[in-house]
Design a protein around this motif. Structure first.
Motif, PDB file in Angstrom:
ATOM      1  N   ALA A 196     -46.092 -59.557  18.158  1.00  0.00           N
ATOM      2  CA  ALA A 196     -46.277 -60.044  16.784  1.00  0.00           C
ATOM      3  C   ALA A 196     -45.508 -59.184  15.791  1.00  0.00           C
ATOM      4  O   ALA A 196     -46.085 -58.523  14.933  1.00  0.00           O
ATOM      5  CB  ALA A 196     -47.768 -60.081  16.447  1.00  0.00           C
ATOM      6  N   ASP A 197     -44.187 -59.189  15.914  1.00  0.00           N
ATOM      7  CA  ASP A 197     -43.339 -58.364  15.049  1.00  0.00           C
ATOM      8  C   ASP A 197     -43.144 -58.955  13.663  1.00  0.00           C
ATOM      9  O   ASP A 197     -42.766 -58.263  12.729  1.00  0.00           O
ATOM     10  CB  ASP A 197     -41.989 -58.140  15.711  1.00  0.00           C
ATOM     11  CG  ASP A 197     -41.385 -59.437  16.257  1.00  0.00           C
ATOM     12  OD1 ASP A 197     -41.024 -60.311  15.453  1.00  0.00           O
ATOM     13  OD2 ASP A 197     -41.274 -59.561  17.489  1.00  0.00           O
ATOM     14  N   GLY A 198     -43.374 -60.272  13.515  1.00  0.00           N
ATOM     15  CA  GLY A 198     -43.207 -60.922  12.223  1.00  0.00           C
ATOM     16  C   GLY A 198     -41.766 -61.041  11.781  1.00  0.00           C
ATOM     17  O   GLY A 198     -41.494 -61.298  10.595  1.00  0.00           O
ATOM     18  N   LEU A 199     -40.823 -60.884  12.701  1.00  0.00           N
ATOM     19  CA  LEU A 199     -39.399 -60.917  12.373  1.00  0.00           C
ATOM     20  C   LEU A 199     -38.706 -62.040  13.146  1.00  0.00           C
ATOM     21  O   LEU A 199     -39.250 -62.585  14.105  1.00  0.00           O
ATOM     22  CB  LEU A 199     -38.744 -59.573  12.711  1.00  0.00           C
ATOM     23  CG  LEU A 199     -39.352 -58.343  12.029  1.00  0.00           C
ATOM     24  CD1 LEU A 199     -38.722 -57.076  12.584  1.00  0.00           C
ATOM     25  CD2 LEU A 199     -39.186 -58.411  10.516  1.00  0.00           C
ATOM     26  N   ASN A 200     -37.518 -62.362  12.728  1.00  0.00           N
ATOM     27  CA  ASN A 200     -36.726 -63.388  13.392  1.00  0.00           C
ATOM     28  C   ASN A 200     -35.991 -62.757  14.567  1.00  0.00           C
ATOM     29  O   ASN A 200     -34.910 -62.205  14.404  1.00  0.00           O
ATOM     30  CB  ASN A 200     -35.735 -64.008  12.399  1.00  0.00           C
ATOM     31  CG  ASN A 200     -34.958 -65.154  13.011  1.00  0.00           C
ATOM     32  OD1 ASN A 200     -35.387 -65.743  14.010  1.00  0.00           O
ATOM     33  ND2 ASN A 200     -33.809 -65.473  12.448  1.00  0.00           N
ATOM     34  N   ALA A 201     -36.578 -62.830  15.741  1.00  0.00           N
ATOM     35  CA  ALA A 201     -36.061 -62.114  16.904  1.00  0.00           C
ATOM     36  C   ALA A 201     -35.037 -62.946  17.667  1.00  0.00           C
ATOM     37  O   ALA A 201     -35.200 -64.159  17.838  1.00  0.00           O
ATOM     38  CB  ALA A 201     -37.204 -61.721  17.835  1.00  0.00           C
ATOM     39  N   GLU A 202     -33.998 -62.251  18.150  1.00  0.00           N
ATOM     40  CA  GLU A 202     -33.043 -62.875  19.058  1.00  0.00           C
ATOM     41  C   GLU A 202     -33.713 -63.152  20.399  1.00  0.00           C
ATOM     42  O   GLU A 202     -33.437 -64.160  21.057  1.00  0.00           O
ATOM     43  CB  GLU A 202     -31.840 -61.955  19.270  1.00  0.00           C
ATOM     44  CG  GLU A 202     -31.009 -61.710  18.035  1.00  0.00           C
ATOM     45  CD  GLU A 202     -30.221 -62.926  17.611  1.00  0.00           C
ATOM     46  OE1 GLU A 202     -29.608 -63.573  18.484  1.00  0.00           O
ATOM     47  OE2 GLU A 202     -30.226 -63.225  16.399  1.00  0.00           O
ATOM     48  N   ALA A 203     -34.590 -62.235  20.818  1.00  0.00           N
ATOM     49  CA  ALA A 203     -35.299 -62.384  22.089  1.00  0.00           C
ATOM     50  C   ALA A 203     -36.541 -61.514  22.079  1.00  0.00           C
ATOM     51  O   ALA A 203     -36.545 -60.433  21.491  1.00  0.00           O
ATOM     52  CB  ALA A 203     -34.395 -62.003  23.259  1.00  0.00           C
ATOM     53  N   ARG A 204     -37.578 -62.006  22.720  1.00  0.00           N
ATOM     54  CA  ARG A 204     -38.771 -61.220  23.005  1.00  0.00           C
ATOM     55  C   ARG A 204     -38.992 -61.292  24.505  1.00  0.00           C
ATOM     56  O   ARG A 204     -39.204 -62.373  25.049  1.00  0.00           O
ATOM     57  CB  ARG A 204     -39.997 -61.753  22.263  1.00  0.00           C
ATOM     58  CG  ARG A 204     -39.912 -61.636  20.745  1.00  0.00           C
ATOM     59  CD  ARG A 204     -41.188 -62.115  20.060  1.00  0.00           C
ATOM     60  NE  ARG A 204     -41.041 -62.060  18.612  1.00  0.00           N
ATOM     61  CZ  ARG A 204     -40.573 -63.058  17.861  1.00  0.00           C
ATOM     62  NH1 ARG A 204     -40.223 -64.198  18.450  1.00  0.00           N
ATOM     63  NH2 ARG A 204     -40.459 -62.917  16.566  1.00  0.00           N
TER      64      ARG A 204
END
Length: 577
Positions: A407-415
């Motif tokens: 739950a980073d709250g960011l627009n991630a390239e990948a999790r």
């Protein structure tokens, strides 16, 4: 028809020849990588809590390492690191006013987060922090002071302390200049992710100017519920087993953490929508109106457990140089920490920065913390401080739950989640492969799958069709025989995957080989040999998945050979070639 079942370890070498996959080597390098000149962005390593060497500096400038040391550790820790919090500045100061605490900058900041006790002769993994990653990066061509740097910090302090933010800004500016105007790739571990997200929230324009990418590893973005609750109530041991006798005592660590804003900032976020709110649970005696006593289990979620913790610590005292100093849960720090959590929610990732989130899975991770028992309930809340918690656990890395880390709250390239412990993940080969891929060392490989740690080379549809055209029926259901020349090495593949695609789900694949006999076969004269591999956390599910794909691949091979029919009825099974 024969089936051959073999475990993963026994067939890896065989399957890599049979399957259209290539597994990267143990060192995460392909041929020629060491010779290829590195043309990557500079890398900055940011450790987590307890991941930086701290020196005590006296009034004469004499320096002594107080964190980490494995000999005389507890005495030096208590005399030089015990602290008090200043609510005006938001800073924690040592009780010994004759010393200051500093982080060494040797080796361009890497010394402070490499081997935390450089005096240790034999390797002890708990103090080898970024060491293995540093060595791997150097093997890939990174150079200390040119393309590789470290950022240690006083982890007692708030993750958004102004001094820390200023130092981080200066570090990024310096790296940008040294590299000739290249932006920085940042790898953070654990609480280092909270430090960097604080910087992103407070200095977004600086972040955008100097940062190319951010890789967060096992970051407690929404806190580490069970771990932090117990830390603040009973303390923590960073070193386990016999080695803990050489290190800081659990209660000494507890007394330090009570005055550390960084720890309060890792309390389970009360603003986050947890799938199941983490709880503080207490078995307590309750008197009824008729005078009887009952034992009840009381539960307190993130918005209410702090009141219980305040009551439990109200009489806590610190023994310091023969004085007893009141040390309750610090409500000034609580206010500061809640403001930090609010600030973290405002962080927005610039479009030019790529963000990657790597988290650990497959380890039981404390979530709910329970004190007392039905047989031995609490009489007073202050008894908690002398108890060992019973944890209800969830999936995670042993410290940070998957739900919080994701739950980073960011627009991630990948999790991506991989099986790994909170600290030991930093020396895992799978971790190294992913770092190399995301850092684009030698160029990004579009066919590399971070979750499976394989490079998947897809086959074309034409190849599949041509194989099928060469497979001619040999026996009909009436027993009429026809001639057939089966092409050698005809392979039929079945795969199955259950769950949502995380590394904790079950995957299996089987390859069925049709073996002709002198070019002329009937139903009794050909042989199907099947080999399978499966991975998964649950042993029974993994075995069932392996059984499923092996039967499916074998049936498909026979059906294609005998009457050109697919005999697969399970919707979860996907046949590919």
């Amino acid at each position: 028809m024969r089936y051959f079942k073999v475990v993963v370890e026994e067939i890896t070498e065989t399957i890599e020849h049979l399957w259209p996959w290539h597994h990267k080597g143990d060192d995460g390098q392909r041929d020629g990588d060491k010779e290829r000149k590195l043309n990557s962005n500079p890398v900055l390593l940011v450790p987590g809590i307890g991941g930086s060497i701290l020196n005590a500096v006296d009034q004469n400038g004499r320096k002594e390492r107080v964190w980490v040391r494995l000999f005389e550790a507890d005495y030096e820790f208590r005399s030089k690191l015990f602290s008090f919090y200043d609510p005006v500045t938001g800073k924690t100061h040592s009780l010994d006013k004759n010393i200051t605490i500093e982080v060494p900058e040797d080796r361009f900041g890497l010394y402070s987060c490499d081997i935390l006790d450089p005096d240790v002769v034999l390797r002890i993994d708990s103090v080898y922090y970024f060491h293995d990653l540093i060595e791997q990066l150097k093997n890939w061509g990174y150079e200390e002071g040119k393309t590789l740097f470290g950022f240690g910090y006083d982890f007692r302090q708030s993750n958004r302390l102004g001094e820390t933010m200023d130092r981080l800004k200066a570090k990024l500016e310096m790296m940008y200049e040294v590299s000739g105007g290249k932006k920085v790739d940042i790898i953070t571990h654990s609480m280092g992710g909270i430090v960097l997200k604080s910087f992103l929230a407070l200095h977004p324009e600086v972040f955008e100017r100097y940062v190319n990418s951010w890789i967060a590893v096992t970051a407690p973005f929404q806190g580490a519920p069970g771990f932090i609750m117990d830390c603040l109530l009973t303390g923590v041991e960073f070193v386990k087993g016999w080695q803990r006798e050489l290190f800081v005592a659990k209660w000494s660590m507890h007394q330090l953490l009570i005055e550390c804003p960084s720890v309060y900032e890792l309390i389970a976020s009360p603003h986050f929508e947890w799938s199941e709110p983490p709880e503080l649970r207490l078995w307590r005696k309750k008197a009824e109106e008729n005078g009887d006593e009952n034992v009840l289990l009381e539960t307190f979620g993130p918005k209410h457990n702090l009141d219980v913790m305040i009551a439990a610590l109200k009489d806590n005292k610190l023994d310091y140089k023969s004085a007893k100093i009141p040390l309750p849960l610090n409500e000034d720090i609580l206010k500061w920490a809640l403001e930090t959590q609010r600030i973290l929610q405002t962080a927005k990732l610039p479009e030019s920065v790529k963000f990657y989130n790597l988290y650990g899975t497959s380890f039981e991770t404390p979530y709910h913390a329970c004190y007392g028992s039905k047989k031995s309930p609490l009489q007073r809340l202050t008894e908690i401080l002398d108890m060992e918690a019973e944890f209800s656990c969830v999936d995670g890395d042993g410290t940070v739950p998957v739900e919080s880390a994701m739950a980073d709250g960011l627009n991630a390239e990948a999790r991506v989640g991989i099986p790994g412990d909170h600290r030991s993940i930093l020396r895992d080969q799978h971790f190294f492969h992913i770092m190399k891929h995301w850092l684009k060392v030698g160029g990004a490989d579009p066919e590399y799958d971070p979750e499976t740690d394989y490079v998947i080379v897809p086959r074309s549809g034409f190849e599949f069709d041509s194989h099928m055209e060469e497979s001619i029926a040999v026996v009909d259901r009436e027993g009429t025989e026809e001639s057939l020349s089966i092409p050698p090495n005809t392979v039929y593949i079945a795969t199955v995957e259950t769950g949502s695609g995380s590394s904790s789900d079950t995957r299996a694949e089987a390859h069925a080989h049709v073996h002709p006999k002198a070019g002329q076969v009937d139903e009794s004269e050909f042989q199907v040999s099947t080999i399978g591999v499966a991975e998964g956390v649950d042993e029974e599910e993994t075995k069932a998945a392996l059984d499923q794909v092996m039967v499916a691949a074998s049936k498909e091979a026979k059906a294609r050979t005998v009457d050109k029919k697919r005999i697969v009825h399970d919707d979860t099974c996907v046949l590919t070639h």
